[in-house]
Design an enzyme around this catalytic site. Structure first.
Site, PDB file in Angstrom:
ATOM      1  N   ASP A 135      43.477  34.961  39.000  1.00 16.08           N
ATOM      2  CA  ASP A 135      43.445  35.184  40.439  1.00 16.08           C
ATOM      3  C   ASP A 135      42.884  33.989  41.192  1.00 16.08           C
ATOM      4  OD1 ASP A 135      43.521  37.027  42.794  1.00 16.08           O
ATOM      5  OD2 ASP A 135      41.349  36.716  42.731  1.00 16.08           O
ATOM      6  N   GLU A 166      47.819  32.386  39.872  1.00 15.49           N
ATOM      7  CA  GLU A 166      48.122  32.817  41.237  1.00 15.49           C
ATOM      8  C   GLU A 166      47.541  31.734  42.152  1.00 15.49           C
ATOM      9  OE1 GLU A 166      47.291  34.639  45.125  1.00 15.49           O
ATOM     10  OE2 GLU A 166      45.701  34.653  43.637  1.00 15.49           O
TER      11      GLU A 166
END
Length: 647
Positions: free
Chosen positions: A309, A362
């Site tokens: 993330d 990401e």
């Protein structure tokens, strides 16, 4: 039973940042001393004056079980006899100022159910896995040349029981896995499952990095879920958050009375945009903690990969910070040099242990070589989310179709860089929450046009090079945006339009699995050829996708306006017969039923720089896919010089 006291070699590696299974040394481990069973507790707390273990077993009185400092760099340990699985515990830490703080175990395998904050003793040994066939299959295939169509799931809100309670890991192993398999997805991606105190953080603000959340059951129940996925041929990816952690009192913040897991400098430590703290990548023990955690999910739970993330927040020192807080690195730049080195070390290590792992970034930045190997100067991931494609497509689809001609570049620009990284095309949870509307409700026009628009968006994504990801609910046209405290609106499947869209998504997914041209050369330019990117006036794109077999290709036509073109000419590379392989406008999908039946024969009319052409019907707001069934290729003639040489 494990070894009793951490050995000097492991302590040395931990403090060097190179103990990559540090969870075997630290935390709470069932053990035996002199024939007496109990638990050995070990924790890193270098600033503490004293550390004690408290729990139900000593009435939360820390004086009964003080820990011994076994490392000059602050590792503490104690064996507590006659303590077993399920016991609740915390560490009682006496800070340098004499203050008492009570902390959950950073290495705990299980946690008390919220709103409780204690850790629980748990043994991860003893589960009998039945996914050997899956593991062998993974080793034999290339992920780059295989289909990957990911269904992104938030376990707490995919479905809930009538009383509002959660489905358990074991219940989801039946319901969710069966659904995903039937729908034709290849992988499930789970929003973070590390223990977290606040539901609405969705798991992205964790307190227990080694503790799979107790919301849905015990750790071995989650093992069962992953095992069932693998037995059904479905891979499991989990979102993982090394960029920041929550400030809750029982968590990692100022763990031993001073900044420990976070930077000492509060400007470096703070993530003001999210109200969280940044890990301090200059501390070797933090590096050991995080890299061990990445491997832990693969070692213990057989997770197939991690979606890392907010990589941009790791790459840049000033990510999300007001300008008055901006700082520079030693070279005068904005890059977080130690975080960059951490990412490289992370990926290098993970692939050393698991060469077939998925490590997905990401990353919203333009950082180069994210998916290049570390030895080639890259960050070492093997996939990156294509945020540029996602932003361009959602911006384009929000435009009234009659005005899309002025933004045609949003459709085509991604092909300028699509082979610069190994991309996943994401339509994720972040795009359907916080007032952004659901995918269906982003589509302009009347009710019919909304569904047709979503069909062509999903069809275009399936044809575009790159692996695929769709957040739950998008497949059947969830009308409201994601309500992160409620389950999906499954009752919508009582309506024809939603039921037809679900059928469309299912058939599109299975078409994807059946057609190697849609995935075999995803990351090679040879797998894609434009036929016509320039029909801006009518907002139509036409391109080819190809497999390793030169005779196996698809021609994909996408119409982004509600205008029907009954006689639209497209160029094709070879003479012969073609058939319509798929049409999003079919009546069964809720379309207008404007199809291309039977065999389509080419004409000797050059078009779109191709030697032959077809007249086809292009339905309104549609994706139509054609496949050759018999083609004739010209025989290459040998030149005179070549012929003489051969003779």
């Amino acid at each position: 039973m494990m070894s009793l006291i951490p050995v000097p070699e492991d302590l040395y590696l931990f403090h060097e940042g190179n103990l990559f299974q540090s969870y075997r040394m630290l935390g709470a481990h069932v053990a035996e001393v002199d024939g007496i069973s109990g638990v050995r507790f070990t924790v890193w707390a270098p600033h503490a004056r004293e550390v004690r273990v408290v729990g139900d077993f000593n009435c939360w009185d820390g004086t009964e079980h003080p820990m011994q400092r076994i490392s000059t760099w602050g590792v503490w340990s104690v064996f507590v006899p006659e303590v077993g699985e399920g016991e609740f515990y915390k560490y009682e830490i006496v800070t340098q100022t004499g203050t008492l703080v009570y902390k959950a175990d950073p290495y705990a395998y299980w946690s008390e159910l919220k709103p409780g904050t204690a850790s629980r003793v748990y043994s991860l040994e003893g589960y009998e896995w039945a996914d050997q066939a899956w593991q062998e299959q993974k080793q034999q295939r290339s992920i780059y040349h295989s289909p990957m169509n990911i269904y992104e799931v938030h376990m707490g809100t995919w479905k809930k029981k009538p009383d509002g309670s959660y489905y358990t890991y074991r219940e989801l192993a039946d319901e969710l896995v069966a659904y995903v398999k039937d729908m034709g997805y290849t992988h499930i991606e789970l929003l973070p499952l590390a223990e977290h105190p606040y539901d609405r953080s969705w798991g992205y603000q964790a307190t227990g990095y080694y503790s799979v959340t107790s919301r849905f059951g015990a750790p071995k129940d989650f093992m069962y879920f992953v095992d069932r996925c693998h037995q059904e041929g479905i891979g499991v990816i989990m979102d993982w958050v090394p960029g920041h952690f929550v400030k809750d009192e029982h968590g990692l913040r100022e763990f031993d009375g001073k900044p420990l897991y976070e930077y000492d400098d509060p400007v470096m430590a703070e993530k003001p945009e999210w109200g969280t703290l940044t890990f301090d990548f200059t501390k070797p023990e933090v590096v050991s903690f995080l890299i061990s955690n990445a491997l832990f999910w693969m070692d213990v739970y057989h997770i197939d990969g991690l979606r890392v993330d907010a990589v941009a927040s790791l790459l840049y020192l000033n990510f999300g910070k007001p300008k008055e807080q901006w700082i520079k690195n030693a070279n005068g730049g904005d890059e977080n040099l130690e975080a960059i080195e951490f990412l490289k070390k992370l990926n290098h290590t993970v692939f050393g242990y698991y060469p077939d792992a998925l490590m997905m970034a990401e990353d919203s930045s333009a950082w180069p070589l994210v998916t290049a190997p570390v030895h080639s100067g890259g960050l070492g991931f093997n996939y990156k989310w294509n945020m540029g494609w996602m932003n361009d497509m959602l911006k384009y689809m929000a435009i009234d179709p009659y005005f899309r001609r002025g933004s045609h570049n949003l459709l085509t620009f991604s092909f300028m860089y699509t082979y610069s990284e190994n991309y996943v095309l994401p339509l994720s949870h972040d795009e359907v929450v916080h007032g952004k509307k659901s995918l269906l409700n982003k589509m302009p026009g009347d009710y019919w046009q909304k569904f047709a628009g979503l069909r062509v968006l999903l069809g275009y994504m399936m044809g575009h090079p790159g692996k695929k990801l769709l957040f739950m609910g998008g497949e059947f046209g969830q009308y409201d945006e994601w309500k992160d405290l409620e389950d999906l609106d499954w009752e919508m499947l009582g309506y024809d339009s939603h039921r037809s869209l679900k059928q469309y998504s299912r058939d599109l997914n299975h078409l994807y699995l059946q057609e190697p041209a849609l995935w075999e050369l995803d990351h090679q330019p040879e797998g894609f050829t434009w036929i016509d990117p320039h029909d801006q006036k009518q907002s139509i794109t036409t391109f080819m996708r190809k497999s390793n077999n030169p005779d196996d290709f698809l021609i994909i036509v996408n119409n982004f306006t509600p205008v029907y073109h009954p006689k639209y000419r497209i160029g094709v590379p070879f003479a012969g017969e073609y058939v319509e392989r798929f049409n999003s406008d079919a009546g069964v999908y809720g379309g207008s039923g404007k199809l291309n039946p039977g065999k389509l024969k080419t004409e000797k009319v050059s078009w779109h720089y191709q030697p032959f052409s077809l007249h086809i019907a292009v339905p309104p707001l549609s994706t139509v896919i054609f496949k050759p069934i018999s083609i004739s290729k010209p025989i290459a003639k040998r030149g005179k010089e070549r012929g003489k040489a051969d003779a």
